[in-house]
Design a protein around this motif. Structure first.
Motif, PDB file in Angstrom:
ATOM      1  N   ASN A 182      22.376 -41.113  -4.374  1.00 54.33           N
ATOM      2  CA  ASN A 182      21.532 -39.976  -4.054  1.00 54.33           C
ATOM      3  C   ASN A 182      22.174 -38.946  -3.472  1.00 54.33           C
ATOM      4  OD1 ASN A 182      19.375 -42.026  -3.802  1.00 54.33           O
ATOM      5  ND2 ASN A 182      19.744 -42.936  -1.940  1.00 54.33           N
ATOM      6  N   LEU A 183      23.505 -39.053  -3.259  1.00 51.75           N
ATOM      7  CA  LEU A 183      24.125 -37.839  -2.869  1.00 51.75           C
ATOM      8  C   LEU A 183      24.814 -37.129  -3.825  1.00 51.75           C
ATOM      9  CD1 LEU A 183      25.038 -36.702   0.010  1.00 51.75           C
ATOM     10  CD2 LEU A 183      27.506 -37.824  -0.428  1.00 51.75           C
ATOM     11  N   CYS A 184      25.368 -37.715  -5.012  1.00 50.67           N
ATOM     12  CA  CYS A 184      25.898 -37.117  -5.967  1.00 50.67           C
ATOM     13  C   CYS A 184      25.195 -36.678  -7.344  1.00 50.67           C
ATOM     14  CB  CYS A 184      27.421 -38.000  -6.457  1.00 50.67           C
ATOM     15  SG  CYS A 184      28.527 -38.221  -4.937  1.00 50.67           S
ATOM     16  N   LYS A 185      24.281 -37.742  -7.343  1.00 52.15           N
ATOM     17  CA  LYS A 185      23.238 -37.765  -8.521  1.00 52.15           C
ATOM     18  C   LYS A 185      23.886 -38.356  -9.873  1.00 52.15           C
ATOM     19  CE  LYS A 185      20.532 -35.595  -5.754  1.00 52.15           C
ATOM     20  NZ  LYS A 185      19.488 -36.506  -5.188  1.00 52.15           N
ATOM     21  N   SER A 186      25.349 -37.872 -10.260  1.00 54.48           N
ATOM     22  CA  SER A 186      25.898 -38.591 -11.272  1.00 54.48           C
ATOM     23  C   SER A 186      26.923 -39.053 -10.753  1.00 54.48           C
ATOM     24  CB  SER A 186      26.146 -37.577 -12.391  1.00 54.48           C
ATOM     25  OG  SER A 186      27.052 -36.671 -11.977  1.00 54.48           O
ATOM     26  N   PRO A 187      27.690 -40.182 -11.747  1.00 54.41           N
ATOM     27  CA  PRO A 187      29.061 -40.907 -11.240  1.00 54.41           C
ATOM     28  C   PRO A 187      29.928 -39.778 -11.490  1.00 54.41           C
ATOM     29  CG  PRO A 187      27.690 -42.259 -12.787  1.00 54.41           C
ATOM     30  CD  PRO A 187      26.827 -40.954 -12.724  1.00 54.41           C
ATOM     31  N   GLU A 188      29.853 -38.982 -12.603  1.00 56.01           N
ATOM     32  CA  GLU A 188      30.954 -38.019 -12.914  1.00 56.01           C
ATOM     33  C   GLU A 188      31.136 -37.053 -11.657  1.00 56.01           C
ATOM     34  OE1 GLU A 188      29.456 -39.792 -16.324  1.00 56.01           O
ATOM     35  OE2 GLU A 188      28.142 -38.802 -14.866  1.00 56.01           O
ATOM     36  N   THR A 189      30.302 -36.640 -11.091  1.00 56.23           N
ATOM     37  CA  THR A 189      30.374 -35.820  -9.778  1.00 56.23           C
ATOM     38  C   THR A 189      31.147 -36.553  -8.663  1.00 56.23           C
ATOM     39  OG1 THR A 189      28.291 -34.588 -10.238  1.00 56.23           O
ATOM     40  CG2 THR A 189      29.250 -34.726  -8.041  1.00 56.23           C
ATOM     41  N   PHE A 190      30.917 -37.768  -8.784  1.00 55.70           N
ATOM     42  CA  PHE A 190      31.535 -38.790  -7.402  1.00 55.70           C
ATOM     43  C   PHE A 190      33.268 -38.899  -7.987  1.00 55.70           C
ATOM     44  CE2 PHE A 190      33.179 -42.722  -6.073  1.00 55.70           C
ATOM     45  CZ  PHE A 190      33.179 -42.593  -4.878  1.00 55.70           C
ATOM     46  N   PHE A 191      33.402 -39.311  -9.011  1.00 57.69           N
ATOM     47  CA  PHE A 191      34.713 -39.652  -9.392  1.00 57.69           C
ATOM     48  C   PHE A 191      35.539 -38.452  -9.898  1.00 57.69           C
ATOM     49  CE2 PHE A 191      32.445 -43.451 -10.355  1.00 57.69           C
ATOM     50  CZ  PHE A 191      33.171 -44.576  -9.634  1.00 57.69           C
ATOM     51  N   LYS A 192      35.084 -37.166  -9.987  1.00 57.85           N
ATOM     52  CA  LYS A 192      35.747 -36.143 -10.227  1.00 57.85           C
ATOM     53  C   LYS A 192      37.032 -35.822  -9.119  1.00 57.85           C
ATOM     54  CE  LYS A 192      35.943 -30.995 -10.657  1.00 57.85           C
ATOM     55  NZ  LYS A 192      34.909 -29.658 -10.583  1.00 57.85           N
ATOM     56  N   TYR A 193      36.958 -36.036  -7.964  1.00 61.38           N
ATOM     57  CA  TYR A 193      37.990 -36.306  -6.970  1.00 61.38           C
ATOM     58  C   TYR A 193      38.156 -37.553  -6.303  1.00 61.38           C
ATOM     59  CZ  TYR A 193      37.129 -31.195  -7.136  1.00 61.38           C
ATOM     60  OH  TYR A 193      36.907 -29.831  -7.399  1.00 61.38           O
ATOM     61  N   CYS A 194      37.244 -38.440  -6.597  1.00 58.68           N
ATOM     62  CA  CYS A 194      37.310 -39.794  -5.627  1.00 58.68           C
ATOM     63  C   CYS A 194      37.581 -40.903  -6.787  1.00 58.68           C
ATOM     64  CB  CYS A 194      36.043 -40.168  -4.987  1.00 58.68           C
ATOM     65  SG  CYS A 194      35.749 -38.637  -3.841  1.00 58.68           S
ATOM     66  N   TYR A 218      36.656 -44.059 -15.201  1.00 58.83           N
ATOM     67  CA  TYR A 218      36.606 -43.330 -14.047  1.00 58.83           C
ATOM     68  C   TYR A 218      37.906 -43.200 -13.474  1.00 58.83           C
ATOM     69  CZ  TYR A 218      31.454 -44.277 -14.180  1.00 58.83           C
ATOM     70  OH  TYR A 218      30.323 -44.289 -14.589  1.00 58.83           O
ATOM     71  N   CYS A 219      39.014 -43.815 -13.880  1.00 57.05           N
ATOM     72  CA  CYS A 219      40.324 -43.193 -13.642  1.00 57.05           C
ATOM     73  C   CYS A 219      41.334 -42.559 -14.377  1.00 57.05           C
ATOM     74  CB  CYS A 219      41.080 -44.450 -12.850  1.00 57.05           C
ATOM     75  SG  CYS A 219      42.386 -44.286 -12.028  1.00 57.05           S
ATOM     76  N   LYS A 220      40.856 -41.423 -14.991  1.00 54.89           N
ATOM     77  CA  LYS A 220      41.346 -40.632 -16.012  1.00 54.89           C
ATOM     78  C   LYS A 220      42.467 -39.546 -15.494  1.00 54.89           C
ATOM     79  CE  LYS A 220      37.280 -41.126 -19.031  1.00 54.89           C
ATOM     80  NZ  LYS A 220      36.320 -40.401 -19.726  1.00 54.89           N
ATOM     81  N   SER A 221      42.236 -39.322 -14.201  1.00 53.33           N
ATOM     82  CA  SER A 221      43.249 -38.310 -13.516  1.00 53.33           C
ATOM     83  C   SER A 221      43.605 -38.741 -12.207  1.00 53.33           C
ATOM     84  CB  SER A 221      42.491 -37.185 -13.421  1.00 53.33           C
ATOM     85  OG  SER A 221      41.260 -37.244 -12.707  1.00 53.33           O
TER      86      SER A 221
END
Length: 415
Positions: free
Chosen positions: A279-291, A204-207
């Protein structure tokens, strides 16, 4: 040798040899004996010694088998490559500066008075003054008013390896600390749960991460069990997709055993935190895109009774060197990931990140407050999800995690 001489010796000696951080990745020898009085045990005269050795040391986790404590040879090569790159490129990453003065003033005014009073997780009878004091923020000149969306990052693990390198250096520095009563046991999941922690970082920390959610330190049933920040066992496995072997701390408190993913006790803070974003993002990828999610301090502190001891409640004389080391590492992480907004989870963390950035002269980073989801916090027990939604919307962070939810929140406020 008398006891005074023994106490002055460091506990990271193996015979006549001092083990350093680099040996964590190699074969770790076993120590046949520990100096008398170490880790709160009785000395040669039978008198109890309250001194507890900080187990953040790479060498202090010697009882963990090599396949659990060390990274594989491929990881070693990647870490070596990362270190070479770090030397060539320098430690500091460039970052964007503040936007216009009007935008800065508008954003600052918008956030004034938004922080809520909160009790820090830990010993509620001995709360650090900073936990009940008004929220502190950086000066207007260090505030950025807006985040710009980033392009979809390519698969690149150099950020992960550099972050792991910063954590390795952090552990080496923490190795020199000693803790006294009420602290009798210190766990470092970056060591005994290195396999699962490294998996989380690399996944989850690729960028770069413009938004950093910053917790205080590992919870006894969360990160302490599996190496993942706020790592409630079920959500860590099922939603974050993290699994693997977890070892044991060198000196385990029988009242706080490390069971890894076999732990049946749910970490309330982790369940609330990750449940909210699930519940908010549905997928981890959505959350970790910017966070990204990180902890200020990687250590778990406890009393002989097994009671969890949080950093704010550790006596000041022991807490000051701990905070100095953690402040430095935090600033390195912020610079590496080019963080623009730090979401401080709890008052203690808000106070520390504010102090650290000012002390290091780092500008262009905004600090926002998020109520801690701990069950010790009475407000969090009522409706933490609602508080979190409101605070993230007011801080202009929610739109980068769930744009639809942010729009809905703005519409409801307009009504």
């Amino acid at each position: 040798m008398d006891m005074q001489q023994v106490k002055k010796q460091k506990l990271d000696h193996h015979g006549d040899q001092i083990l350093d951080a680099s040996q964590c990745h190699g074969n770790i020898p076993k120590v046949d004996a520990i100096l008398p009085g170490a880790y709160g045990e009785s000395d040669a005269s039978g008198n109890p010694n309250s001194k507890a050795r900080c187990e953040s040391s790479f060498c202090s986790q010697i009882s963990v088998s090599n396949d659990l404590c060390q990274r594989n040879s491929a990881d070693d090569k990647a870490a070596s490559t990362s270190e070479n790159q770090k030397q060539k490129q320098g430690a500091n990453e460039s970052r964007d500066g503040p936007t216009s003065t009007n935008e800065i003033q508008a954003e600052t005014a918008k956030n004034e008075g938004a922080a809520n009073d909160e009790t820090t997780p830990g010993n509620e009878k001995n709360v650090c003054p900073s936990e009940t004091s008004p929220a502190t923020k950086l000066s207007d000149s260090t505030t950025t008013a807006k985040l710009e969306p980033l392009p979809e990052p390519k698969y690149e693990n150099s950020y992960a390896e550099k972050l792991l390198g910063i954590e390795d250096e952090l552990c080496q520095s923490l190795n020199h600390l000693f803790f006294y009563e009420p602290v009798t046991h210190v766990y470092n999941p970056l060591i005994y749960a290195s396999e699962t922690h490294s998996q989380f970082v690399r996944k989850y920390c690729k960028s770069t991460k413009p938004i950093l959610f910053l917790g205080m330190n590992p919870g006894p049933y969360g990160m302490a069990q599996n190496g993942v920040p706020f790592g409630e066992v079920t959500v860590t496995q099922d939603w974050l997709g993290i699994s693997g072997k977890v070892g044991k701390p060198f000196r385990e408190n029988p009242k706080r055993p490390i069971l890894g993913f076999d732990c049946t006790q749910s970490e309330v803070s982790g369940r609330r935190f990750w449940g909210f974003f699930k519940n908010l993002c549905k997928s981890p990828e959505t959350f970790f895109k910017y966070c990204y999610v990180h902890n200020y301090c990687p250590l778990v502190f406890m009393a002989v009774s097994g009671k969890n001891i949080t950093p704010p409640t550790i006596p000041m004389i022991q807490r000051m060197p701990l905070m100095s080391i953690c402040d430095t590492a935090l600033c390195e992480v912020i610079q590496l990931l080019k963080v623009k907004v730090v979401v401080a989870i709890g008052r203690f963390v808000q106070d520390r990140v504010t102090h650290a950035l000012k002390d290091q002269g780092i500008e262009g980073v905004r600090i926002e407050f998020l109520m801690h989801p701990s069950p010790i916090n009475a407000k969090a027990n009522k409706c933490w999800d609602e508080f979190a939604m409101k605070q993230l919307a007011e801080s202009n962070v929610l739109q980068y995690i769930a744009p639809t939810a942010a729009t809905k929140e703005e519409n409801e406020e307009a009504k």
